[in-house]
Design a protein around this motif. Structure first.
Motif, short mmCIF file in Angstrom:
data_model
loop_
_atom_site.label_atom_id
_atom_site.label_comp_id
_atom_site.label_asym_id
_atom_site.label_seq_id
_atom_site.Cartn_x
_atom_site.Cartn_y
_atom_site.Cartn_z
N VAL A 62 0.20 8.19 0.95
CA VAL A 62 0.75 8.58 2.24
C VAL A 62 0.60 7.39 3.18
CG1 VAL A 62 0.51 10.10 4.24
CG2 VAL A 62 0.28 11.03 1.94
N ARG A 63 1.72 6.98 3.75
CA ARG A 63 1.71 5.85 4.68
C ARG A 63 1.63 6.39 6.11
NH1 ARG A 63 6.33 1.08 5.23
NH2 ARG A 63 5.15 -0.25 6.68
N LEU A 64 0.55 6.03 6.80
CA LEU A 64 0.34 6.46 8.18
C LEU A 64 0.65 5.29 9.11
CD1 LEU A 64 -3.10 8.20 7.59
CD2 LEU A 64 -0.88 9.32 7.73
N LYS A 65 1.46 5.54 10.12
CA LYS A 65 1.83 4.51 11.08
C LYS A 65 1.64 5.06 12.49
CE LYS A 65 5.15 1.70 10.39
NZ LYS A 65 6.50 1.10 10.25
N TRP A 66 1.21 4.20 13.38
CA TRP A 66 1.02 4.59 14.77
C TRP A 66 1.28 3.39 15.67
CZ3 TRP A 66 -2.84 4.24 11.11
CH2 TRP A 66 -3.79 3.25 11.29
N ASN A 67 1.44 3.67 16.95
CA ASN A 67 1.69 2.61 17.91
C ASN A 67 0.38 1.92 18.28
OD1 ASN A 67 1.19 5.27 19.39
ND2 ASN A 67 0.94 3.79 21.07
#
Length: 600
Positions: A62-67
């Motif tokens: 699972v690829r988690l991305k955030w600002n």
């Protein structure tokens, strides 16, 4: 002020920005199949994230991305989040754990307010019956405190009259609704019990006193439980003395006497979501680098649903007072922001490309056609079924006018615990129905050939099929399709037409369609026009043209423009070309359609 009297310094105010994540996404990536993917979530790798080696060694993640948060005023390079997780205090816990909240409401002027509202209703009634507004304002002013000016009352009466206040509403009902207005106050639990006790004992005429007195005991319990948590640091406006500092530094050894703060990193909390919505299996990931904006979670199982919560960890360094040594110190605290959530389902619904290299040849030893193909080009390696389809001519219907019929399915699915999750396989030799639980249709078990049932063969060859029911008098079209381990099907391969030629003792092959046609629409990519533009006939000398349309115009709902299917009048001609292939001559016939309908 005399020389022997000194005032105490004001309590310092500490203000720190604890930013929050505004954009947080979770995306499931399926690299390749593993037989234990439904139960095994412990796959790890030493390869760098986003590298080629990572994609080769990690089956799914699972690829988690955030600002990136804009809060890097100070870098605390020597502070570890992992080593100090127990000392982190969350924003919401800072208020809920160390502060109490109560609603402040002044009840002493209830009677005055009721008297004022009664007088207001009376004056409104007089005003509606024709009395002068000035007289109403004067009478109302005499019944209200001195602080209420006549100008205010005049504006209020004008507003009330314009709103056409209902005569059914009583002053008591309006007063009751106004008395619901309360002011929420947050007070430190260190003093909340004492504060409420003092109020209860000094304002015994307040109607809410009985309720206050009954709750003072519990407030004192909360107040006493907070005191042991206080350490030797004197607090400031944010009650930092109630928190556990991470590091103490003598203020004399540094020039930073003010409050500084900066982002240290992130903590991601993961839960697995059950079918009933409950959360289990809590896992935490600590990101020590504040500039990081993504994380790859490889510890996931297929066909599971996960909830992720991320929060920003901010370091706050502020001036405090050490009561034991009587000196000012710099204390560093860790604050956690409010969390931002994302939910992801670990399922892969993307279909593969159709099987490649599909070919039909004639085997003279078997005296039957042999179909061969190869696996689709797909790095996921999750193809576990091949389906062979055939359609044939029947009476005057050509094969392309008939649907495909499944004549065989090869199964070699080694997915553990797949039975009951993605497919339902009847016991061997019992007949029945083979059922895909997601995606595909049900299939007669007699058409399914399982790899485990072919024990008499030296090798199982799922890319070859011999049509034992081939009839040399018929014309057939063949195609194959693949299905992955989770029941997701591909489109048809290229379609090959086969007709046995007795004169040459072999088969004639025709490429009917390119690959990729979806199963509901096998003729989508035919290599010739779907509609024939020419009509062949012989033995006739006369032609009759009949015009009998079902519709003249098409209209779209919500649109004022109609599409005309037939163009009328002499300026609109339809041309028919008649060709005599024997004489190599042709003739054109122009057809004009006249609108003979009577006007409505």
């Amino acid at each position: 002020m005399t020389n022997n009297i000194q005032s105490l310094p004001s309590v310092p105010v500490t203000a720190a920005d604890t930013p929050e994540i505004t954009t947080f996404t979770a995306e499931f990536v399926y690299n390749f199949f593993r037989a234990d993917e439904l139960t095994n979530s412990s796959q790890t790798t030493t390869a760098a994230q986003n590298s080629v080696e990572f994609s080769r060694t990690v089956p799914r993640y699972v690829r988690l991305k955030w600002n990136k948060v804009a809060n890097n005023q100070q870098k605390f390079t020597t502070v570890s989040i992992s080593d100090n997780k127990a000392k982190i205090i969350d924003e919401q816990d800072l208020c809920s754990s160390f502060f109490g909240r109560y609603n402040q409401q002044e009840m002493s002027f209830v009677s005055e307010r009721r008297k004022y509202l009664s007088q207001l209703f009376e004056q409104l009634g007089v005003n509606r019956s024709g009395a002068g507004l000035v007289d109403a304002v004067r009478d109302l002013h005499n019944a209200t405190p001195e602080g209420v000016s006549q100008e205010f009352l005049l504006r209020y009466l004008n507003y009330a009259q314009s709103e056409n206040t209902s005569t059914e509403t009583t002053p008591e009902e309006l007063s009751d609704s106004l008395e619901q207005v309360k002011v929420g106050v947050s007070v430190s639990k260190k003093v909340l019990g004492t504060l409420m006790h003092d109020r209860a004992t000094t304002d015994t005429l307040t109607p809410s006193t009985n309720g206050v007195i009954s709750s003072v005991s519990s407030l004192f319990d909360a107040q006493n439980s907070i005191k042991p948590q206080m350490n030797k640091l004197a607090g400031n406006q944010y009650d930092l003395n109630l928190l556990t500092p991470v590091r103490l530094t003598s203020a004399e050894q540094t020039q930073e006497f003010g409050t500084v703060f900066g982002t240290l990193g992130y903590i991601i909390e993961r839960h697995r979501i059950l079918d009933d919505g409950s959360l289990v299996e809590k896992t935490e990931f600590v990101i020590e680098e504040s500039d990081t904006t993504e994380h790859f979670d490889t510890l996931v199982a297929y066909n599971q649903k996960y909830l992720y919560r991320i929060k920003v960890i901010t370091g706050v360094q502020t001036l405090a007072f050490d009561s034991s040594s009587r000196v000012n110190v710099l204390a560093l605290y860790l604050l956690g922001s409010q969390t931002t959530s994302a939910v992801v389902s670990c399922v892969d619904r993307k279909p593969s490309e159709p099987p490649t290299d599909f070919f039909v040849r004639w085997d003279y030893g078997l005296n039957k056609p042999v179909l061969t193909w190869n696996f689709p080009i797909d790095t996921r390696r999750h193809i576990k079924y091949f389906q062979i389809f055939r359609r044939e001519n029947n009476d005057r219907l050509r094969p392309v006018q008939r649907p495909f019929e499944l004549i065989r399915m090869y199964e070699f699915n080694d997915l553990q615990n797949g039975q009951g999750t993605f497919f339902s396989r009847p016991p061997q030799g019992s007949g029945g129905i083979f059922k895909f639980l997601q995606g595909e249709d049900t299939i007669e078990a007699d058409l399914v050939v399982n790899e485990n049932n072919l024990r008499g063969l030296n090798a199982f060859t799922p890319t070859c099929f011999v049509d034992e029911d081939f009839d040399k008098e018929k014309y057939y079209i063949y195609a194959v399709a693949a299905v992955d381990a989770h029941g997701i099907t591909t489109g048809y391969s290229n379609q090959v037409g086969v007709k046995f030629d007795k004169r040459r003792n072999t088969i004639d092959r025709v490429d009917i369609s390119g690959p990729g046609a979806p199963k509901p629409y096998p003729n989508l990519y035919l290599n010739r026009d779907t509609f024939v533009d020419t009509i062949k006939n012989e033995g006739y000398s006369q032609m009759t043209v009949v015009f009998n349309p079902e519709f003249y115009e098409l209209s779209r709902q919500g649109s004022s423009t109609n599409t005309k299917l037939i163009q009328f009048g002499p300026d609109n001609k339809y041309r028919i070309q008649l060709i005599n292939t024997d004489l190599q001559e042709d003739q054109f016939v122009d057809v004009v359609v006249t609108d003979g309908r009577s006007s409505p």
